[in-house]
Design a protein around this motif. Structure first.
Motif, PDB file in Angstrom:
ATOM      1  N   LEU A 166       5.373   4.541 -10.182  1.00 40.30           N
ATOM      2  CA  LEU A 166       4.154   3.901  -9.699  1.00 40.30           C
ATOM      3  C   LEU A 166       3.701   2.799 -10.656  1.00 40.30           C
ATOM      4  O   LEU A 166       3.271   1.726 -10.220  1.00 40.30           O
ATOM      5  N   ILE A 167       3.820   3.056 -11.953  1.00 39.46           N
ATOM      6  CA  ILE A 167       3.463   2.045 -12.957  1.00 39.46           C
ATOM      7  C   ILE A 167       4.380   0.835 -12.819  1.00 39.46           C
ATOM      8  O   ILE A 167       3.918  -0.311 -12.850  1.00 39.46           O
ATOM      9  N   MET A 168       5.681   1.067 -12.653  1.00 40.56           N
ATOM     10  CA  MET A 168       6.642  -0.022 -12.485  1.00 40.56           C
ATOM     11  C   MET A 168       6.308  -0.856 -11.258  1.00 40.56           C
ATOM     12  O   MET A 168       6.332  -2.088 -11.305  1.00 40.56           O
ATOM     13  N   ALA A 169       5.974  -0.198 -10.150  1.00 45.86           N
ATOM     14  CA  ALA A 169       5.634  -0.920  -8.922  1.00 45.86           C
ATOM     15  C   ALA A 169       4.401  -1.791  -9.140  1.00 45.86           C
ATOM     16  O   ALA A 169       4.374  -2.955  -8.733  1.00 45.86           O
ATOM     17  N   GLU A 227       0.862  -1.185   0.000  1.00 46.95           N
ATOM     18  CA  GLU A 227       0.000   0.000   0.000  1.00 46.95           C
ATOM     19  C   GLU A 227       0.896   1.231   0.000  1.00 46.95           C
ATOM     20  O   GLU A 227       1.787   1.354   0.839  1.00 46.95           O
ATOM     21  N   LEU A 228       0.650   2.125  -0.942  1.00 39.74           N
ATOM     22  CA  LEU A 228       1.368   3.392  -0.981  1.00 39.74           C
ATOM     23  C   LEU A 228       0.425   4.500  -0.532  1.00 39.74           C
ATOM     24  O   LEU A 228      -0.603   4.743  -1.159  1.00 39.74           O
ATOM     25  N   ASP A 229       0.783   5.149   0.562  1.00 37.63           N
ATOM     26  CA  ASP A 229       0.024   6.289   1.080  1.00 37.63           C
ATOM     27  C   ASP A 229       0.560   7.533   0.378  1.00 37.63           C
ATOM     28  O   ASP A 229       1.725   7.894   0.544  1.00 37.63           O
ATOM     29  N   LEU A 230      -0.279   8.182  -0.394  1.00 34.26           N
ATOM     30  CA  LEU A 230       0.137   9.304  -1.230  1.00 34.26           C
ATOM     31  C   LEU A 230      -0.308  10.659  -0.682  1.00 34.26           C
ATOM     32  O   LEU A 230      -0.234  11.670  -1.382  1.00 34.26           O
ATOM     33  N   GLU A 231      -0.737  10.680   0.562  1.00 32.16           N
ATOM     34  CA  GLU A 231      -1.292  11.900   1.160  1.00 32.16           C
ATOM     35  C   GLU A 231      -0.308  13.069   1.177  1.00 32.16           C
ATOM     36  O   GLU A 231      -0.687  14.217   0.981  1.00 32.16           O
ATOM     37  N   ALA A 232       0.970  12.807   1.400  1.00 33.74           N
ATOM     38  CA  ALA A 232       1.957  13.881   1.550  1.00 33.74           C
ATOM     39  C   ALA A 232       2.753  14.149   0.273  1.00 33.74           C
ATOM     40  O   ALA A 232       3.739  14.876   0.301  1.00 33.74           O
ATOM     41  N   VAL A 233       2.309  13.585  -0.865  1.00 30.33           N
ATOM     42  CA  VAL A 233       2.995  13.850  -2.131  1.00 30.33           C
ATOM     43  C   VAL A 233       2.645  15.265  -2.573  1.00 30.33           C
ATOM     44  O   VAL A 233       1.487  15.585  -2.811  1.00 30.33           O
ATOM     45  N   GLN A 234       3.675  16.104  -2.653  1.00 28.37           N
ATOM     46  CA  GLN A 234       3.462  17.498  -3.032  1.00 28.37           C
ATOM     47  C   GLN A 234       3.649  17.731  -4.521  1.00 28.37           C
ATOM     48  O   GLN A 234       3.131  18.696  -5.072  1.00 28.37           O
ATOM     49  N   GLU A 235       4.423  16.850  -5.166  1.00 25.79           N
ATOM     50  CA  GLU A 235       4.667  16.971  -6.597  1.00 25.79           C
ATOM     51  C   GLU A 235       4.807  15.576  -7.187  1.00 25.79           C
ATOM     52  O   GLU A 235       5.488  14.719  -6.626  1.00 25.79           O
ATOM     53  N   LEU A 236       4.152  15.362  -8.318  1.00 29.71           N
ATOM     54  CA  LEU A 236       4.253  14.107  -9.060  1.00 29.71           C
ATOM     55  C   LEU A 236       4.462  14.465 -10.516  1.00 29.71           C
ATOM     56  O   LEU A 236       3.646  15.168 -11.107  1.00 29.71           O
ATOM     57  N   ASP A 237       5.591  13.995 -11.086  1.00 29.49           N
ATOM     58  CA  ASP A 237       5.834  14.225 -12.503  1.00 29.49           C
ATOM     59  C   ASP A 237       5.829  12.886 -13.236  1.00 29.49           C
ATOM     60  O   ASP A 237       5.494  11.849 -12.647  1.00 29.49           O
ATOM     61  N   THR A 238       6.192  12.891 -14.509  1.00 30.53           N
ATOM     62  CA  THR A 238       6.127  11.653 -15.279  1.00 30.53           C
ATOM     63  C   THR A 238       7.108  10.600 -14.775  1.00 30.53           C
ATOM     64  O   THR A 238       6.814   9.403 -14.858  1.00 30.53           O
ATOM     65  N   ALA A 239       8.239  11.010 -14.232  1.00 26.54           N
ATOM     66  CA  ALA A 239       9.177  10.025 -13.660  1.00 26.54           C
ATOM     67  C   ALA A 239       8.543   9.344 -12.452  1.00 26.54           C
ATOM     68  O   ALA A 239       8.659   8.127 -12.280  1.00 26.54           O
TER      69      ALA A 239
END
Length: 102
Positions: free
Chosen positions: A55-58, A38-50
């Motif tokens: 996430l796709i790889m995981a 489970e990945l908790d994404l609550e504190a992700v402030q920036e998400l780019d294509t990398a």
């Protein structure tokens, strides 16, 4: 290890080209340990294509092993990128609210 209870990882800050190598190392370690993740994404402030590619790889690595990736507590940055790239279906992500364009 109980595979019914996913290993939970909270991602904090950027999930971007600048942090992708470190997060890949961490995710690889967790994936190698076995069980669902489970990945908790609550504190992700920036998400780019990398970060999105990571996430796709995981997801692909876990599915190839017969396991699951669960995403939780999506930040606004994550929701924006998932909508822009139309990725909710790929992640089978029920947390993203479905909205009709107005």
């Amino acid at each position: 290890m109980n595979t019914d209870i996913p290993q939970r990882i909270a991602i904090d800050g950027e999930l971007s080209i600048y942090t992708a190598a470190e997060w890949k190392r961490r995710l690889d370690e967790v994936i190698d340990q076995g069980g669902n993740v489970e990945l908790d994404l609550e504190a992700v402030q920036e998400l780019d294509t990398a970060g999105l590619q990571l996430l796709i790889m995981a997801k692909k690595a876990l599915v190839a092993r017969g396991r699951q990736l669960q995403l939780s507590h999506h930040s606004a940055a994550v929701v924006d990128v998932f909508r822009l790239c139309d990725m909710a279906d790929f992640f089978a992500d029920p947390i993203l609210p479905q909205q009709n364009p107005s």
